[in-house]
Design an enzyme around this catalytic site. Sequence first.
Site, mmCIF file in Angstrom:
data_model
loop_
_atom_site.group_PDB
_atom_site.id
_atom_site.type_symbol
_atom_site.label_atom_id
_atom_site.label_comp_id
_atom_site.label_asym_id
_atom_site.label_seq_id
_atom_site.Cartn_x
_atom_site.Cartn_y
_atom_site.Cartn_z
ATOM 1 N N SER A 118 48.764 38.180 40.043
ATOM 2 C CA SER A 118 48.494 39.266 40.989
ATOM 3 C C SER A 118 49.774 39.748 41.638
ATOM 4 O O SER A 118 49.801 40.839 42.206
ATOM 5 C CB SER A 118 47.585 38.785 42.120
ATOM 6 O OG SER A 118 46.433 38.199 41.623
ATOM 7 N N GLU A 151 45.725 46.542 34.676
ATOM 8 C CA GLU A 151 47.039 47.034 35.103
ATOM 9 C C GLU A 151 48.050 46.368 34.166
ATOM 10 O O GLU A 151 48.206 45.151 34.184
ATOM 11 C CB GLU A 151 47.259 46.636 36.568
ATOM 12 C CG GLU A 151 48.363 47.383 37.272
ATOM 13 C CD GLU A 151 48.527 46.942 38.737
ATOM 14 O OE1 GLU A 151 48.117 45.817 39.095
ATOM 15 O OE2 GLU A 151 49.083 47.731 39.517
ATOM 16 N N ASN A 189 47.941 45.950 44.194
ATOM 17 C CA ASN A 189 48.037 45.177 45.437
ATOM 18 C C ASN A 189 49.026 45.767 46.430
ATOM 19 O O ASN A 189 48.919 45.526 47.627
ATOM 20 C CB ASN A 189 48.372 43.727 45.116
ATOM 21 C CG ASN A 189 47.140 43.007 44.606
ATOM 22 O OD1 ASN A 189 46.050 43.196 45.129
ATOM 23 N ND2 ASN A 189 47.290 42.212 43.551
HETATM 24 N N1 LIG Z 1 40.679 35.839 41.667
HETATM 25 C C1 LIG Z 1 40.965 37.122 41.556
HETATM 26 O O1 LIG Z 1 40.235 37.991 42.071
HETATM 27 C C2 LIG Z 1 42.167 37.554 40.758
HETATM 28 C C3 LIG Z 1 42.264 38.900 40.363
HETATM 29 C C4 LIG Z 1 43.349 39.296 39.558
HETATM 30 C C5 LIG Z 1 44.317 38.360 39.197
HETATM 31 N N2 LIG Z 1 44.204 37.060 39.623
HETATM 32 C C6 LIG Z 1 45.240 36.116 39.164
HETATM 33 O O2 LIG Z 1 44.686 35.339 38.115
HETATM 34 C C7 LIG Z 1 45.281 34.034 38.091
HETATM 35 C C8 LIG Z 1 44.168 32.993 38.169
HETATM 36 O O3 LIG Z 1 43.449 33.189 39.354
HETATM 37 P P1 LIG Z 1 41.987 32.558 39.554
HETATM 38 O O4 LIG Z 1 41.407 33.239 40.747
HETATM 39 O O5 LIG Z 1 41.263 32.545 38.259
HETATM 40 O O6 LIG Z 1 42.380 31.048 39.937
HETATM 41 P P2 LIG Z 1 41.462 29.740 39.894
HETATM 42 O O7 LIG Z 1 41.985 28.841 40.948
HETATM 43 O O8 LIG Z 1 40.005 30.105 39.911
HETATM 44 O O9 LIG Z 1 41.761 29.106 38.431
HETATM 45 C C9 LIG Z 1 43.018 28.639 38.069
HETATM 46 C C10 LIG Z 1 42.841 27.600 36.966
HETATM 47 O O10 LIG Z 1 44.147 27.297 36.444
HETATM 48 C C11 LIG Z 1 44.154 25.925 36.087
HETATM 49 N N3 LIG Z 1 45.530 25.470 35.960
HETATM 50 C C12 LIG Z 1 46.430 25.182 36.940
HETATM 51 N N4 LIG Z 1 47.603 24.802 36.385
HETATM 52 C C13 LIG Z 1 47.450 24.851 35.042
HETATM 53 C C14 LIG Z 1 48.289 24.566 33.937
HETATM 54 N N5 LIG Z 1 49.547 24.152 34.115
HETATM 55 N N6 LIG Z 1 47.796 24.705 32.689
HETATM 56 C C15 LIG Z 1 46.500 25.113 32.491
HETATM 57 N N7 LIG Z 1 45.652 25.399 33.511
HETATM 58 C C16 LIG Z 1 46.127 25.271 34.766
HETATM 59 C C17 LIG Z 1 43.369 25.258 37.218
HETATM 60 O O11 LIG Z 1 42.893 23.972 36.822
HETATM 61 C C18 LIG Z 1 42.239 26.274 37.453
HETATM 62 O O12 LIG Z 1 41.092 25.957 36.677
HETATM 63 C C19 LIG Z 1 46.248 34.010 39.263
HETATM 64 O O13 LIG Z 1 47.526 34.332 38.804
HETATM 65 C C20 LIG Z 1 45.710 35.107 40.195
HETATM 66 O O14 LIG Z 1 46.709 35.666 41.012
HETATM 67 C C21 LIG Z 1 43.152 36.632 40.380
#
Ligand SMILES: NC(=O)c1ccc[n+]([C@@H]2O[C@H](COP(=O)([O-])OP(=O)(O)OC[C@H]3O[C@@H](n4cnc5c(N)ncnc54)[C@H](O)[C@@H]3O)[C@@H](O)[C@H]2O)c1
Length: 298
Positions: A118, A151, A189
Amino acid sequence: MKNITVIGSGTMGNGIAHTFAQYGFTVSLVDVNEAALSKGLQTIANNLDRQVKKGSITEQVKADTLANITTYTDLTAGAQNADLVVEAATENPDIKLNLFKQLSDICGEDTILASNTSSISITRIASVTKKPGNVIGMHFMNPVPVMKLVEVIRGYSTTNEVTSTIMALSRHLGKDPVEVNDYPGFVANRILMPMINEAIYTLYEGVAGVHEIDTVMKLGMAHPMGPLQLADFIGLDVCLAILNVLHSGFGNPKYAPCPLLVNMVTAGSTGVKSGNGFYKYTPGSKELVVADKFNGES
Ligand SMILES: NC(=O)c1ccc[n+]([C@@H]2O[C@H](COP(=O)([O-])OP(=O)(O)OC[C@H]3O[C@@H](n4cnc5c(N)ncnc54)[C@H](O)[C@@H]3O)[C@@H](O)[C@H]2O)c1
């Protein structure tokens, strides 16, 4: 392009895996946490069921989609055959830099390495890989199977060829991609977070209450949900992290996070995921109830 590796099986990762698998790609879903993989697969199955009930897909598409996904806890096993990696692991620079460094060794030299970050700089992520031209941002929105926008973020070194490939692939997934350059907050963002921050300042300064602020933005600006409710959905910790990236990246005080937001995150009131933010969330209830803190009750 056939083999897609998705890293991270959380909110975004399972949605990204679902979308690629539904469009016939072979998906390797990788997470360090076995429980996150099981939960991710369960979420995908539940969301596919919902699509079947709505009549937007058939039972056969559901079965094919699930059959297209294999899970891994080992990064090498999950990523070695990838044509494209979409990383959606936790929003933490150390985790992402470490992953991309490893992926650069594990994957073939033509593999495209994309991040769903993000806010973390794609240029910075690319700098730890052997082929920075092959690194790009593929920023899906939540919930991924539903939201149309991707994006597509060009890092400083991302090639035209890689950008065109990712734009075309996004369209193939039924999305409407938009190409942007790699500066803090990208476009989504950079515009959204100052609005959310200003809504929090408006509350903090006592201009109006939670319900009133959200109602003004919903009814006056035709937003489907108010900025405070949206912040709860995104996660207040995530909003704070993105504002910090904007603040430090531009060095401009206009991005400084509101002290109320900082306090709420420090206290663990992170929104929907913690059950408490500007509103309070009770499992199973769809009613929007302002949190006690902002209701004069605590
Ligand atoms: N949640 C949102 O609305 C949203 C929207 C757009 C982008 N994002 C981006 O997407 C990404 C994920 O966000 P999310 O909300 O799904 O997070 P989340 O916390 O729901 O999931 C993250 C997952 O990554 C895993 N993880 C951590 N380290 C790891 C590694 N080294 N190898 C493999 N897996 C690993 C964790 O175990 C977890 O299951 C982030 O970069 C976030 O900024 C989130």
